[in-house]
Motif scaffolding. Sequence first.
Motif, PDB file in Angstrom:
ATOM      1  N   SER A 171       0.826  -1.242  -0.219  1.00 45.59           N
ATOM      2  CA  SER A 171      -0.118  -0.101  -0.107  1.00 45.59           C
ATOM      3  C   SER A 171       0.673   1.339  -0.163  1.00 45.59           C
ATOM      4  O   SER A 171       0.417   2.369  -0.269  1.00 45.59           O
ATOM      5  CB  SER A 171      -0.759  -0.062   1.268  1.00 45.59           C
ATOM      6  OG  SER A 171      -0.169   0.048   2.474  1.00 45.59           O
ATOM      7  N   GLU A 172       2.181   1.286   0.332  1.00 45.69           N
ATOM      8  CA  GLU A 172       3.129   2.253   0.376  1.00 45.69           C
ATOM      9  C   GLU A 172       3.573   2.873  -1.018  1.00 45.69           C
ATOM     10  O   GLU A 172       4.182   1.993  -1.561  1.00 45.69           O
ATOM     11  CB  GLU A 172       4.168   2.033   1.270  1.00 45.69           C
ATOM     12  CG  GLU A 172       3.847   1.827   2.520  1.00 45.69           C
ATOM     13  CD  GLU A 172       5.113   1.459   3.585  1.00 45.69           C
ATOM     14  OE1 GLU A 172       6.045   1.260   2.908  1.00 45.69           O
ATOM     15  OE2 GLU A 172       5.137   1.393   4.939  1.00 45.69           O
ATOM     16  N   LYS A 173       3.049   3.906  -1.370  1.00 43.31           N
ATOM     17  CA  LYS A 173       3.451   4.255  -2.765  1.00 43.31           C
ATOM     18  C   LYS A 173       3.964   5.716  -2.668  1.00 43.31           C
ATOM     19  O   LYS A 173       3.529   6.581  -1.864  1.00 43.31           O
ATOM     20  CB  LYS A 173       1.857   4.392  -3.630  1.00 43.31           C
ATOM     21  CG  LYS A 173       1.301   3.174  -3.900  1.00 43.31           C
ATOM     22  CD  LYS A 173       0.124   3.346  -4.766  1.00 43.31           C
ATOM     23  CE  LYS A 173      -0.636   2.203  -5.123  1.00 43.31           C
ATOM     24  NZ  LYS A 173      -1.899   2.324  -6.027  1.00 43.31           N
ATOM     25  N   THR A 174       4.793   5.823  -3.737  1.00 36.40           N
ATOM     26  CA  THR A 174       5.396   7.205  -4.008  1.00 36.40           C
ATOM     27  C   THR A 174       5.097   7.857  -5.110  1.00 36.40           C
ATOM     28  O   THR A 174       4.882   7.438  -6.298  1.00 36.40           O
ATOM     29  CB  THR A 174       6.963   7.180  -3.862  1.00 36.40           C
ATOM     30  OG1 THR A 174       7.505   6.465  -2.803  1.00 36.40           O
ATOM     31  CG2 THR A 174       7.600   8.481  -4.252  1.00 36.40           C
ATOM     32  N   SER A 260       2.914   6.866  -9.964  1.00 39.41           N
ATOM     33  CA  SER A 260       3.378   6.431  -8.552  1.00 39.41           C
ATOM     34  C   SER A 260       3.986   5.000  -8.676  1.00 39.41           C
ATOM     35  O   SER A 260       3.754   4.378  -9.650  1.00 39.41           O
ATOM     36  CB  SER A 260       2.094   6.404  -7.645  1.00 39.41           C
ATOM     37  OG  SER A 260       1.081   5.700  -8.032  1.00 39.41           O
ATOM     38  N   SER A 261       4.711   4.747  -7.623  1.00 37.18           N
ATOM     39  CA  SER A 261       5.130   3.303  -7.551  1.00 37.18           C
ATOM     40  C   SER A 261       5.367   3.081  -6.278  1.00 37.18           C
ATOM     41  O   SER A 261       5.683   3.824  -5.215  1.00 37.18           O
ATOM     42  CB  SER A 261       6.556   3.388  -8.495  1.00 37.18           C
ATOM     43  OG  SER A 261       7.531   4.135  -7.931  1.00 37.18           O
ATOM     44  N   ASP A 262       5.528   1.680  -6.033  1.00 39.70           N
ATOM     45  CA  ASP A 262       5.985   1.097  -4.730  1.00 39.70           C
ATOM     46  C   ASP A 262       7.297   0.335  -5.036  1.00 39.70           C
ATOM     47  O   ASP A 262       7.810   0.354  -6.072  1.00 39.70           O
ATOM     48  CB  ASP A 262       4.893   0.338  -4.069  1.00 39.70           C
ATOM     49  CG  ASP A 262       4.447  -0.548  -4.754  1.00 39.70           C
ATOM     50  OD1 ASP A 262       5.159  -1.284  -5.769  1.00 39.70           O
ATOM     51  OD2 ASP A 262       3.299  -1.125  -4.541  1.00 39.70           O
ATOM     52  N   TYR A 267       2.449   2.148 -11.185  1.00 41.48           N
ATOM     53  CA  TYR A 267       1.134   2.604 -11.115  1.00 41.48           C
ATOM     54  C   TYR A 267       0.889   4.053 -12.054  1.00 41.48           C
ATOM     55  O   TYR A 267       1.571   4.807 -11.799  1.00 41.48           O
ATOM     56  CB  TYR A 267       0.551   2.781  -9.908  1.00 41.48           C
ATOM     57  CG  TYR A 267       0.546   1.646  -8.924  1.00 41.48           C
ATOM     58  CD1 TYR A 267      -0.169   0.445  -8.908  1.00 41.48           C
ATOM     59  CD2 TYR A 267       1.776   1.649  -7.975  1.00 41.48           C
ATOM     60  CE1 TYR A 267       0.043  -0.347  -7.925  1.00 41.48           C
ATOM     61  CE2 TYR A 267       1.895   0.500  -7.510  1.00 41.48           C
ATOM     62  CZ  TYR A 267       1.031  -0.408  -7.227  1.00 41.48           C
ATOM     63  OH  TYR A 267       1.323  -1.558  -6.347  1.00 41.48           O
ATOM     64  N   SER A 279      -1.047  -0.769 -14.044  1.00 40.50           N
ATOM     65  CA  SER A 279       0.037  -1.565 -13.089  1.00 40.50           C
ATOM     66  C   SER A 279       0.931  -2.576 -13.630  1.00 40.50           C
ATOM     67  O   SER A 279       0.326  -3.422 -14.077  1.00 40.50           O
ATOM     68  CB  SER A 279      -0.250  -1.552 -11.770  1.00 40.50           C
ATOM     69  OG  SER A 279      -0.929  -2.788 -11.661  1.00 40.50           O
TER      70      SER A 279
END
Length: 489
Positions: A171-174, A260-262, A267, A279
């Motif tokens: 769930s942690e995305k940048t 975004s990405s993790d 994504y 994704s």
Amino acid sequence: MEEHAKRLHPFKIPFELGKVMKGNLFFIIMLYVLNFGTEKTYMKVLQIGFLVYLVWRVISVILQWYTYKYQIKEGTVQITSGLISKSFRTVPFLKVQNVQRRTTLFHKLFNLTSLTFETGMTDDQGSVPFEVISQKEAKRLEQELSLIQELSVIEVDGTEEDTLEIFESVSEKTIHFTPTKQDVLKASFTSLSFLALIPIVATIYNTLDDFFNMENAEGLLATLLDTWWIVTIALIGIICIAVAFGIISTFVKYGKYEISSDHERVYIKKGVLDESAFSIQKEKVQAVEITQSLIKRMLGLAEVKLISAGSTGDKELETNTLYPFLSVDRAYAMIEEILPTYKVERSMERLSKQAFKVRMLRPSFFWILTTVAIYYFKPAIWYVSVILLVLIYTLRILDYKNSRYLLNNEIIQFKSGSLETSLFITKRSKVIQIEVERSKLQKLFGLASIETVNRSKPVHHTKLQDVSVEYADEFYTWYTCRTQNIQVE
């Protein structure tokens, strides 16, 4: 995690019926609107026959929804369908290359969405679609996929983490990019979306001409155009309408854009009325392609695409494209942020002078055939042949000046193109095949053509012509050493 078999949302039925009506709209208008109350026997037969066909399609849609079931079992998606002839299909989650989500206006009205898992298979079995499901169910399926793929990575790495930590990491995305108002304005002018107003105005004009006598209106228009201040106001009004139309259409298409990405996936989501999301696992990215049209090169913009083994959906959706109007510096930096193993080198090798000679000497069979046709059918327009020849050689010179190549350890870069340039970047472990070719003309000048093949849908070929034979040998040796870092997917 196992579960009971589920059906798609019941609104799958009206969704499919809408597509049936849309696909047969022409026949419905012809048979039941334009020929309403007809006494012609053959037309009545057609109306009854088409009505029977529509009833059959309605029953078919209902049965397809009722018999189509899916469940998550032992790390796979298992699908059953069919009433008389049952079919069973099992797709391992580990085979999924990327995930697409699309939420049309129909889906939004009922808090639904469409989800598709794409595998690396190139046939019709490469996709696992869930066309109408709830937002909650789509999120659950994506979490199941992420969890299973994450667990497989942990097992390979030999690391110990519990399930809760895995879910938290997923769930942690940048967030790397969201467009500003300035970006939307820049995109509306660069994409020339305001030109789309021209066919719309033409369609409206033709429609009005069917109901009104436009000759009188054209006469009045000609009188008004004799007044300079009316012409000025009209031009300003048209320009304002075109610009506003371009901005609105661009916002509808690229609004709410987010990249975004993790640590595991990239994504991309966009759209206002028709939302789409894409994704892909970082390790599944086969290559990166940076394209620049002539206008984008003049404005210092670029478009970045992620090439993957699975399908990327409808072409017009551009789901695998990082924002198409990024500045070149931001595009290069974002690639390295999202995919740390891909480093874009700006300094690349140019083609030799021998390559320029070959490109000038290489015959153009298109020009030869065109010239023969002009000479035979209409010699009076001989100048077209000259213009075509100048155009062909101008494009060749531009392509020669733009062409570059570079081998940088694991990474290879090709750049080519005349009016539109394409910079292709891939890793040796992602190349499934290479080709080195030499024509008779190339042999005379010590040159060769090289080509890479990457898994995609369809298979992605990238070719660069007229490199030195020494570089071609180095390229071949570079590829033969791929066994030391090849990845099995």
